[in-house]
Design a protein around this motif. Structure first.
Motif, PDB file in Angstrom:
ATOM      1  N   UNK A   9       0.830  -1.206   0.000  1.00  0.00           N
ATOM      2  CA  UNK A   9       0.000   0.000   0.000  1.00  0.00           C
ATOM      3  C   UNK A   9       0.866   1.258   0.000  1.00  0.00           C
ATOM      4  N   UNK A  10       2.002   1.188   0.681  1.00  0.00           N
ATOM      5  CA  UNK A  10       2.960   2.297   0.652  1.00  0.00           C
ATOM      6  C   UNK A  10       3.572   2.412  -0.743  1.00  0.00           C
ATOM      7  N   UNK A  11       3.890   1.278  -1.359  1.00  0.00           N
ATOM      8  CA  UNK A  11       4.432   1.294  -2.723  1.00  0.00           C
ATOM      9  C   UNK A  11       3.458   1.953  -3.686  1.00  0.00           C
ATOM     10  N   UNK A  12       2.156   1.681  -3.515  1.00  0.00           N
ATOM     11  CA  UNK A  12       1.139   2.295  -4.370  1.00  0.00           C
ATOM     12  C   UNK A  12       1.197   3.820  -4.278  1.00  0.00           C
ATOM     13  N   UNK A  13       1.317   4.327  -3.059  1.00  0.00           N
ATOM     14  CA  UNK A  13       1.377   5.773  -2.852  1.00  0.00           C
ATOM     15  C   UNK A  13       2.606   6.357  -3.532  1.00  0.00           C
TER      16      UNK A  13
ATOM     17  N   UNK B 122       2.143  17.070   0.834  1.00  0.00           N
ATOM     18  CA  UNK B 122       1.576  16.937   2.178  1.00  0.00           C
ATOM     19  C   UNK B 122       0.697  15.690   2.207  1.00  0.00           C
ATOM     20  N   UNK B 123       0.837  14.919   3.260  1.00  0.00           N
ATOM     21  CA  UNK B 123       0.012  13.729   3.435  1.00  0.00           C
ATOM     22  C   UNK B 123      -1.045  14.011   4.491  1.00  0.00           C
ATOM     23  N   UNK B 124      -2.299  13.836   4.122  1.00  0.00           N
ATOM     24  CA  UNK B 124      -3.439  13.977   5.024  1.00  0.00           C
ATOM     25  C   UNK B 124      -4.032  12.580   5.209  1.00  0.00           C
ATOM     26  N   UNK B 125      -3.942  12.041   6.415  1.00  0.00           N
ATOM     27  CA  UNK B 125      -4.477  10.709   6.667  1.00  0.00           C
ATOM     28  C   UNK B 125      -5.532  10.739   7.746  1.00  0.00           C
ATOM     29  N   UNK B 126      -6.704  10.216   7.432  1.00  0.00           N
ATOM     30  CA  UNK B 126      -7.790  10.171   8.417  1.00  0.00           C
ATOM     31  C   UNK B 126      -8.006   8.748   8.894  1.00  0.00           C
ATOM     32  N   UNK B 127      -8.065   8.555  10.223  1.00  0.00           N
ATOM     33  CA  UNK B 127      -8.359   7.268  10.828  1.00  0.00           C
ATOM     34  C   UNK B 127      -7.318   6.234  10.400  1.00  0.00           C
ATOM     35  N   UNK B 128      -7.742   5.126   9.745  1.00  0.00           N
ATOM     36  CA  UNK B 128      -6.736   4.186   9.252  1.00  0.00           C
ATOM     37  C   UNK B 128      -5.791   4.880   8.273  1.00  0.00           C
ATOM     38  N   UNK B 129      -6.308   5.867   7.549  1.00  0.00           N
ATOM     39  CA  UNK B 129      -5.466   6.629   6.631  1.00  0.00           C
ATOM     40  C   UNK B 129      -4.314   7.303   7.350  1.00  0.00           C
ATOM     41  N   UNK B 130      -4.519   7.640   8.625  1.00  0.00           N
ATOM     42  CA  UNK B 130      -3.437   8.206   9.427  1.00  0.00           C
ATOM     43  C   UNK B 130      -2.363   7.175   9.720  1.00  0.00           C
ATOM     44  N   UNK B 131      -2.770   5.939   9.945  1.00  0.00           N
ATOM     45  CA  UNK B 131      -1.809   4.859  10.171  1.00  0.00           C
ATOM     46  C   UNK B 131      -0.989   4.630   8.909  1.00  0.00           C
ATOM     47  N   UNK B 132      -1.680   4.548   7.767  1.00  0.00           N
ATOM     48  CA  UNK B 132      -0.988   4.339   6.498  1.00  0.00           C
ATOM     49  C   UNK B 132      -0.102   5.533   6.160  1.00  0.00           C
ATOM     50  N   UNK B 133      -0.590   6.748   6.429  1.00  0.00           N
ATOM     51  CA  UNK B 133       0.205   7.943   6.181  1.00  0.00           C
ATOM     52  C   UNK B 133       1.456   7.984   7.047  1.00  0.00           C
ATOM     53  N   UNK B 134       1.326   7.554   8.292  1.00  0.00           N
ATOM     54  CA  UNK B 134       2.476   7.492   9.198  1.00  0.00           C
ATOM     55  C   UNK B 134       3.502   6.486   8.694  1.00  0.00           C
ATOM     56  N   UNK B 135       3.024   5.334   8.241  1.00  0.00           N
ATOM     57  CA  UNK B 135       3.933   4.295   7.737  1.00  0.00           C
ATOM     58  C   UNK B 135       4.626   4.770   6.463  1.00  0.00           C
ATOM     59  N   UNK B 136       3.896   5.488   5.616  1.00  0.00           N
ATOM     60  CA  UNK B 136       4.495   6.064   4.406  1.00  0.00           C
ATOM     61  C   UNK B 136       5.571   7.078   4.772  1.00  0.00           C
ATOM     62  N   UNK B 137       5.291   7.925   5.768  1.00  0.00           N
ATOM     63  CA  UNK B 137       6.271   8.926   6.210  1.00  0.00           C
ATOM     64  C   UNK B 137       7.516   8.255   6.779  1.00  0.00           C
ATOM     65  N   UNK B 138       7.348   7.114   7.425  1.00  0.00           N
ATOM     66  CA  UNK B 138       8.482   6.352   7.950  1.00  0.00           C
ATOM     67  C   UNK B 138       9.313   5.762   6.820  1.00  0.00           C
ATOM     68  N   UNK B 139       8.641   5.247   5.788  1.00  0.00           N
ATOM     69  CA  UNK B 139       9.348   4.599   4.681  1.00  0.00           C
ATOM     70  C   UNK B 139       9.914   5.600   3.681  1.00  0.00           C
ATOM     71  N   UNK B 140       9.241   6.762   3.537  1.00  0.00           N
ATOM     72  CA  UNK B 140       9.661   7.752   2.536  1.00  0.00           C
ATOM     73  C   UNK B 140       9.620   9.169   3.115  1.00  0.00           C
ATOM     74  N   UNK B 141      10.409   9.441   4.139  1.00  0.00           N
ATOM     75  CA  UNK B 141      10.394  10.781   4.737  1.00  0.00           C
ATOM     76  C   UNK B 141      10.822  11.877   3.767  1.00  0.00           C
ATOM     77  N   UNK B 142      11.634  11.497   2.781  1.00  0.00           N
ATOM     78  CA  UNK B 142      12.130  12.475   1.813  1.00  0.00           C
ATOM     79  C   UNK B 142      11.012  13.017   0.919  1.00  0.00           C
TER      80      UNK B 142
END
Length: 300
Positions: A96-100, A113-133
């Motif tokens: 799912x992070x690869x898709x983003x 900017x990543x806006x994540x709501x509810x589970x979207x916040x979890x996925x957004x956080x994981x994306x920020x961890x994997x691709x902070x750049x």
């Protein structure tokens, strides 16, 4: 007997039309997205999991009015993002992070900017961890958190947001649901009750109920199984993350304010806003303050 708890974190459904709509290829899935407005890009990640992004068209349009390009997309296997095989190999947080990331590169965006709501916040956080750049700013709206602690209490808070009569009726429905009864009538009855736990203003419950009947429960379960498998925990991963972060949540949310405070403490450069008389949907229970808070944060 193994007990399976299905948790849903969803967004409202409001019909809308995007300025741009396209389907691209991302590995084994066709990824569908829409964009609104012009300006600095903001990717909006919906909740669920197992929901399409249709309900986010409203918030995407509202934020685009501030002078931004907002983008919504259907997560793999949902909506128009088709996936031939739905299983534990094709529904994972890493994919799912690869898709983003594939979507970002397709749109030729350097940072967004990543806006994540509810589970979207979890996925957004994981994306920020994997691709902070790739991150400019991060908005976590009623997010499940930077780890899985919320799973320990969210069912209880949901029950506390319902009346005794609603809880009694839900228990009877849940028995049939767990036994495999997924008729349209049962799903609607279940959704009509649960929806009341997600909003402070109960007149908005019918909006939520319509979306709850659309969830793909197989994908929902697979995502939570994968979160457990990877032992999702980013609570110590952002000490050097200096980008601005907004954590915004309702005081009456099924997600506790303690979780919001933990998210806030995880990021060195974050703001925390707790909305009074507000549950899981700030744009429903406290629309003006919710949108103004996001606009002011984006201006920073």
């Amino acid at each position: 007997m193994k007990k399976i708890i299905i948790l849903t974190f969803i967004f409202i459904s409001i019909l809308s039309f995007g300025q741009t709509e396209e389907t691209i290829i991302s590995g084994d899935t066709k990824l569908h997205y829409k964009s609104f407005g012009k300006g600095k890009p903001i990717l909006i990640i919906n909740g669920g999991p197992g929901m399409n992004s249709d309900g986010f068209a409203f918030i995407a349009e509202e934020i685009s009015k501030f002078g931004y390009q907002t983008i919504i997309y259907d997560q793999r296997g949902t909506g128009k993002s088709t996936l031939h095989n739905v299983n534990s190999e094709t529904i994972t947080m890493d994919l799912m992070v690869d898709d983003i990331e594939i979507l970002r590169k397709h749109l030729k965006i350097q940072k967004w900017t990543i806006f994540g709501h509810s589970f979207g916040g979890i996925l957004g956080t994981y994306y920020a961890f994997k691709h902070p750049e790739a991150i400019d700013k991060l908005i976590l709206s009623s997010s499940g958190g930077v780890n899985l602690k919320f799973l320990e209490y969210v069912s209880e808070r949901m029950n506390n947001n319902l009346t005794k009569s609603e809880n009694d009726s839900l228990a009877l429905i849940q028995e049939k649901f767990n036994s495999g009864d997924r008729t349209k009538e049962l799903l609607e009855a279940r959704a009509n009750i649960i929806a009341n736990a997600y909003v402070y203003d109960k007149t908005n419950a019918s909006i939520i109920a319509k979306r709850l009947t659309q969830i793909n429960f197989e994908i929902n379960s697979l995502v939570f199984e994968n979160l457990q498998k990877i032992k999702f925990d980013c609570s110590k991963e952002f000490k050097k993350f200096k980008n601005p972060v907004l954590v915004i949540q309702g005081k009456n949310d099924i997600i506790s304010t303690e979780t919001a405070k933990e998210i806030n403490a995880t990021f060195p450069n974050s703001d925390l806003i707790i909305l009074d008389k507000c549950a899981h949907y700030g744009w429903l229970d406290s629309k003006e303050i919710y949108l103004n808070s996001i606009q002011e944060f984006l201006k920073k």
